[in-house]
Design a protein around this motif. Structure first.
Motif, mmCIF file in Angstrom:
data_model
loop_
_atom_site.group_PDB
_atom_site.id
_atom_site.type_symbol
_atom_site.label_atom_id
_atom_site.label_comp_id
_atom_site.label_asym_id
_atom_site.label_seq_id
_atom_site.Cartn_x
_atom_site.Cartn_y
_atom_site.Cartn_z
ATOM 1 N N LEU A 65 -32.164 4.103 -17.595
ATOM 2 C CA LEU A 65 -33.181 5.314 -17.264
ATOM 3 C C LEU A 65 -31.871 6.614 -16.814
ATOM 4 O O LEU A 65 -32.410 7.184 -17.449
ATOM 5 C CB LEU A 65 -33.633 4.906 -15.973
ATOM 6 C CG LEU A 65 -34.708 3.665 -16.486
ATOM 7 C CD1 LEU A 65 -35.410 3.527 -15.117
ATOM 8 C CD2 LEU A 65 -35.924 4.025 -17.230
ATOM 9 N N ALA A 66 -31.848 6.788 -15.871
ATOM 10 C CA ALA A 66 -30.605 7.420 -15.382
ATOM 11 C C ALA A 66 -30.005 8.692 -16.606
ATOM 12 O O ALA A 66 -30.315 9.861 -17.084
ATOM 13 C CB ALA A 66 -29.888 7.671 -14.657
ATOM 14 N N ASN A 67 -29.915 7.511 -17.046
ATOM 15 C CA ASN A 67 -29.263 8.034 -18.720
ATOM 16 C C ASN A 67 -29.894 7.955 -19.531
ATOM 17 O O ASN A 67 -28.838 8.691 -20.784
ATOM 18 C CB ASN A 67 -27.947 6.952 -18.857
ATOM 19 C CG ASN A 67 -26.506 7.415 -17.594
ATOM 20 O OD1 ASN A 67 -26.298 7.063 -16.848
ATOM 21 N ND2 ASN A 67 -25.625 8.424 -18.326
ATOM 22 N N GLN A 68 -31.025 8.272 -19.800
ATOM 23 C CA GLN A 68 -31.885 8.466 -20.627
ATOM 24 C C GLN A 68 -32.032 8.052 -22.244
ATOM 25 O O GLN A 68 -31.790 8.361 -23.363
ATOM 26 C CB GLN A 68 -31.782 9.886 -21.193
ATOM 27 C CG GLN A 68 -31.714 10.886 -19.617
ATOM 28 C CD GLN A 68 -33.300 11.158 -18.763
ATOM 29 O OE1 GLN A 68 -33.367 10.638 -17.642
ATOM 30 N NE2 GLN A 68 -34.672 11.057 -19.648
ATOM 31 N N VAL A 69 -31.815 6.481 -22.344
ATOM 32 C CA VAL A 69 -31.174 5.948 -22.907
ATOM 33 C C VAL A 69 -32.600 5.470 -24.041
ATOM 34 O O VAL A 69 -33.793 6.166 -23.259
ATOM 35 C CB VAL A 69 -31.397 4.458 -22.727
ATOM 36 C CG1 VAL A 69 -29.448 4.506 -22.407
ATOM 37 C CG2 VAL A 69 -31.789 4.009 -21.933
ATOM 38 N N ASP A 70 -33.035 6.169 -25.247
ATOM 39 C CA ASP A 70 -34.030 5.665 -25.698
ATOM 40 C C ASP A 70 -34.319 4.552 -26.534
ATOM 41 O O ASP A 70 -35.711 4.417 -26.738
ATOM 42 C CB ASP A 70 -33.557 6.201 -27.674
ATOM 43 C CG ASP A 70 -33.047 8.005 -27.611
ATOM 44 O OD1 ASP A 70 -33.452 8.548 -26.243
ATOM 45 O OD2 ASP A 70 -32.651 8.517 -28.364
#
Lengths: 337, 337
Positions: free
Chosen positions: A116-121
């Motif tokens: 989540l923190a790394n903003q996965v799509d």
DNA sequence: CCATTTTACGGGAACATTCCCAATGTTGTT
DNA sequence: AACAACATTGGGAATGTTCCCGTAAAATGG
């Protein structure tokens, strides 16, 4: 010394242009003169310029990255699934972040946070054997981040899943043992928390039922997939008053471990005890005796899951929700049965 | 519908605070009242807030991510190295992005680009068997991004490397075969481009020299690690006028493949042909006959490399440059010799 | 009760990029 | 020559966060 990254502004300054123009060249926008285009491209090359995906992702609200969470990394199974998934992802311009949860629930939760923190799509997930609470995964749903399960799925979330026909595969495997004249077939089963365990167990039961072989609950041993425990259970089975003449194991590593122990006791495989596994690991045809097993299309599982995920990312739909792709298994008969 | 991410501004607005204050709470800064701290934390939890690492990385010029590039993913070798590396990385708060180059040079180049674009703070690299040009890796040096090689290293870059004592291991393996009274020992070697091939070959030669066994160049076959070719070479060896009575293989998969072929010809292992491998893959003790091999501390290789890399990232030094860590191997004698 | 320190918070720049809108220059048409 | 159309470029906001600097209010001291 703080190292300075080469940015489009650096290039722009050197050429007395604005960053907008440089950006246009680098993104292939048409409205820029041939002369400046060439100049920019040349200088960029010379300066080892690399676009900073962080800023682009931040701006676009899209990281072009998918996450993959697998429970373990030791057997050849999940690495191969990952290969399949990465192939499709790369093709579609997606980047991959891989985490293994080490069959540990807390690690799995931590991994989802990281994703989540790394903003996965989007994420591909195969849960641990311990996972019984799915709140950490439901967060993805709430945030509208597509999620696809594979192999080890969570049944009470209505998101796409990719599995194999576990029931069918198990049924065939046990049927095969019955046809080999085995009368007392034991099952080293997986933990109840995993749907694959449940389905394979059901396949086992139904095969026995079909051939009117009584089901002896004593011969069904659910275990936690810790290989060290196989020894205990196999020895237990051998010491029964009426010991089994065959074992159907939940997966190949279990079957292989079982064979090792059976042989150490001086018994023959398959004459005294036939063994059948599940998955057709890379090792299975190499061991002695080669293992009869139910093969799964492993790489295909990865690519199917990735394809499903990316489709979901691109179009934003909700009819996808309950798609379940069931891949075919195949019984591979070798010398262990 | 554009989905809106929960940001600190959202939290700030809801509580009539500034984003600065919210940020302070979330980063654990002391100067904020207990009351607001609690309010912020509660709301953040309730709203499923997750900090956006992209923006943080962008701001800090540091992504807290390391890249790992490996040539393949099929054998258990590299996955285990990765496990070791990830363990250390996670401990130190680093995130990992993994790429496999599929033994393909172009893919490797593409992977390095991807790492750069994603602003990794450092990279662990094991090159492909094809890699002869290292420009794509030198970019990291130019940009001041630490790089550490492991297993398959590039010798003419002065960056830290982690290897095993390939020479020693090979020497011991061949010595062992000699002591088993083998007179004509063949070597299925790796490609010259890889230092591991060269070193293991040297160990092979020196062991023969020490025991005054003539070196027959006909028995040394460098090959490209494509398993399919093993059949050709083994058959070739068997059809020599004066065939070998033992094979020392560059790695375990090669050795296992060789055994399969030898046995298919009706020959016995180890009586007619002894076989020794290198690496002690997970499979090696399971096959028939169990493979004699040189074991390497695989997980430790990963952790050592990661440790070295992170040390380099944290302190900025250049004395690190030429560090080479050589891990010990151990000869494991099993039935194949 | 006033001066000074401390505590708690707000404002704004910075990170690298894209994209919209505006501005400039250039060519073509009547 | 005047104006339109087009080609090319620049300016600035926006993405989410941290951190420095400033400032108001509260607490402390005499």
């Amino acid at each position: 010394m703080k190292r300075h990254q080469i940015t489009i502004v650096d290039i722009a300054n050197k050429l007395n242009l604005s960053k907008s123009t440089v950006s246009r060249v680098l993104t292939g926008h048409p409205s820029v003169s041939e002369k400046t285009r060439k100049a920019v491209l040349e200088l960029a090359e010379k300066m080892d310029y690399q676009r900073n995906m962080l800023s682009i992702s931040l701006l676009n609200q899209k990281s072009n990255t998918i996450g993959i969470i697998v429970p373990e990394f030791m057997s050849s199974y999940f690495p191969q699934v990952i290969i399949g998934a990465q192939e499709i992802a790369a093709q579609e311009g997606y980047n991959t972040i891989i985490c293994h949860s080490n069959e540990n629930y807390e690690t799995e939760v931590a991994n989802t946070k990281l994703m989540l923190a790394n903003q996965v799509d989007g994420v591909l997930v195969s849960i641990t054997k311990e996972t019984r609470n799915f709140d950490h995964l439901k967060v993805f749903e709430r945030k509208g981040i597509p999620i696809v399960f594979f192999n080890r799925v969570c049944e009470d979330m209505s998101v796409p899943k990719v599995v194999v026909d576990d029931y069918e595969g198990a049924f065939r495997a046990v049927e095969h043992l019955i046809k080999r004249k085995k009368k007392r077939i034991a099952h080293l089963a997986g933990p109840d928390s995993l749907p694959i365990s449940v389905k394979r167990l059901r396949g086992y039961r139904d095969a026995l039922k079909k051939y009117e072989i009584p089901i002896d609950e004593e011969l069904i041993i659910p275990y936690d997939l810790t290989l060290a425990k196989v020894k205990i259970y196999v020895n237990h089975l051998l010491q029964l008053d009426n010991p089994p003449d065959a074992i159907f194991a939940i997966n190949d590593p279990t079957a292989i471990e079982a064979i090792k122990i059976i042989r150490k006791k001086g018994l023959r495989v398959p004459e005294d005890m036939a063994v059948v596994g599940f998955s057709n690991d890379y090792v299975s045809e190499l061991i002695d005796p080669p293992l009869t097993t139910v093969s799964q299309p492993v790489k295909e599982m990865g690519s199917t899951a990735a394809r499903l995920l990316i489709d979901q990312i691109n179009r934003e739909v909700s009819e996808w929700k309950s798609i379940i792709r069931v891949l075919k298994t195949e019984l591979i008969v070798r010398k262990s049965s």
